[in-house]
Motif scaffolding. Structure first.
Motif, PDB file in Angstrom:
ATOM      1  N   SER A   1      -8.963   0.041  -1.924  1.00  0.00           N
ATOM      2  CA  SER A   1      -8.661  -1.374  -2.272  1.00  0.00           C
ATOM      3  C   SER A   1      -8.547  -1.980  -1.082  1.00  0.00           C
ATOM      4  CB  SER A   1      -7.136  -1.466  -2.718  1.00  0.00           C
ATOM      5  OG  SER A   1      -6.288  -0.968  -1.546  1.00  0.00           O
ATOM      6  N   GLY A   2      -8.734  -1.277   0.103  1.00  0.00           N
ATOM      7  CA  GLY A   2      -9.122  -2.123   1.432  1.00  0.00           C
ATOM      8  C   GLY A   2      -7.680  -2.794   1.801  1.00  0.00           C
ATOM      9  N   HIS A   3      -7.888  -3.724   2.928  1.00  0.00           N
ATOM     10  CA  HIS A   3      -6.545  -4.220   3.628  1.00  0.00           C
ATOM     11  C   HIS A   3      -5.740  -5.135   2.669  1.00  0.00           C
ATOM     12  CE1 HIS A   3      -7.946  -2.635   7.341  1.00  0.00           C
ATOM     13  NE2 HIS A   3      -9.164  -3.135   7.044  1.00  0.00           N
ATOM     14  N   ASP A   4      -6.001  -5.476   1.273  1.00  0.00           N
ATOM     15  CA  ASP A   4      -5.229  -6.363   0.488  1.00  0.00           C
ATOM     16  C   ASP A   4      -4.151  -5.403  -0.125  1.00  0.00           C
ATOM     17  OD1 ASP A   4      -6.668  -8.595   0.842  1.00  0.00           O
ATOM     18  OD2 ASP A   4      -8.084  -8.397  -0.613  1.00  0.00           O
ATOM     19  N   GLY A   5      -4.685  -4.061  -0.418  1.00  0.00           N
ATOM     20  CA  GLY A   5      -3.537  -3.157  -0.866  1.00  0.00           C
ATOM     21  C   GLY A   5      -3.212  -3.282  -2.179  1.00  0.00           C
TER      22      GLY A   5
ATOM     23  N   ASN B   1       1.440  -2.024  -1.090  1.00  0.00           N
ATOM     24  CA  ASN B   1       1.036  -0.776  -0.427  1.00  0.00           C
ATOM     25  C   ASN B   1      -0.355  -0.600  -0.017  1.00  0.00           C
ATOM     26  OD1 ASN B   1       3.499   1.075  -1.427  1.00  0.00           O
ATOM     27  ND2 ASN B   1       2.766  -0.356  -3.142  1.00  0.00           N
ATOM     28  N   ARG B   2      -0.679  -0.305   1.496  1.00  0.00           N
ATOM     29  CA  ARG B   2      -1.557  -0.192   1.965  1.00  0.00           C
ATOM     30  C   ARG B   2      -1.909   1.092   2.736  1.00  0.00           C
ATOM     31  NH1 ARG B   2       0.254  -5.232   3.494  1.00  0.00           N
ATOM     32  NH2 ARG B   2      -0.944  -7.099   2.537  1.00  0.00           N
ATOM     33  N   ALA B   3      -3.208   1.389   2.704  1.00  0.00           N
ATOM     34  CA  ALA B   3      -3.545   2.853   3.431  1.00  0.00           C
ATOM     35  C   ALA B   3      -3.199   2.272   5.074  1.00  0.00           C
ATOM     36  CB  ALA B   3      -4.959   3.117   3.188  1.00  0.00           C
TER      37      ALA B   3
ATOM     38  N   VAL C   1       1.569   2.086   4.504  1.00  0.00           N
ATOM     39  CA  VAL C   1       2.538   1.022   4.973  1.00  0.00           C
ATOM     40  C   VAL C   1       2.797   0.252   3.791  1.00  0.00           C
ATOM     41  CG1 VAL C   1       1.880   1.324   7.158  1.00  0.00           C
ATOM     42  CG2 VAL C   1       0.591  -0.408   5.844  1.00  0.00           C
ATOM     43  N   GLN C   2       4.117  -0.271   3.626  1.00  0.00           N
ATOM     44  CA  GLN C   2       4.604  -1.047   2.577  1.00  0.00           C
ATOM     45  C   GLN C   2       4.857  -2.346   3.216  1.00  0.00           C
ATOM     46  OE1 GLN C   2       7.417   1.824   0.683  1.00  0.00           O
ATOM     47  NE2 GLN C   2       5.831   1.933  -1.063  1.00  0.00           N
ATOM     48  N   GLU C   3       4.802  -3.438   2.438  1.00  0.00           N
ATOM     49  CA  GLU C   3       5.199  -4.771   2.765  1.00  0.00           C
ATOM     50  C   GLU C   3       5.876  -5.478   1.699  1.00  0.00           C
ATOM     51  OE1 GLU C   3       2.948  -7.589   5.459  1.00  0.00           O
ATOM     52  OE2 GLU C   3       1.659  -5.619   5.787  1.00  0.00           O
TER      53      GLU C   3
END
Length: 100
Positions: free
Chosen positions: A26-30, A71-73, A61-63
């Motif tokens: 999914s990339g940086h967009d999460g 959620n993002r790797a 990491v979660q924002e």
């Protein structure tokens, strides 16, 4: 070494590995929980359990944005695990003197 072991243990479960690979794609967009659930056909309660393990291992990491959690790797963490695994590649291993 302990962080790498924790990350590898988290990835050692098929469902968590699938979640992590999806987040990497999914990339940086999460992705939010609903999107992950839809892609993997995984119930939200089960997904929450696996996401907690990945967050605890430092791989995700979660924002929060209001009611939505993205959620993002964590690519730095992923790179650190890969670097740890390949750090001594082909360095050679000397035989122990007490081995027959």
């Amino acid at each position: 070494m302990a962080k790498a072991a924790q990350a590898l243990a988290a990835l050692g479960h098929e469902a968590r590995l699938s979640v992590f690979r999806l987040l990497v794609r999914s990339g940086h967009d999460g992705l939010n929980v609903g999107e992950i659930s839809a892609h993997l056909d995984m119930p939200a309660s089960t997904l929450a359990h696996h996401l907690r393990a990945l967050v605890s291992a430092g791989l995700v990491v979660q924002e929060r944005y209001g009611r939505i959690t993205v959620n993002r790797a964590d690519y730095q963490a992923m790179d650190a695990v890969l670097a740890f695994l390949g750090d001594e590649c082909c360095a050679g291993v000397k035989p122990k003197s007490n081995v027959a």
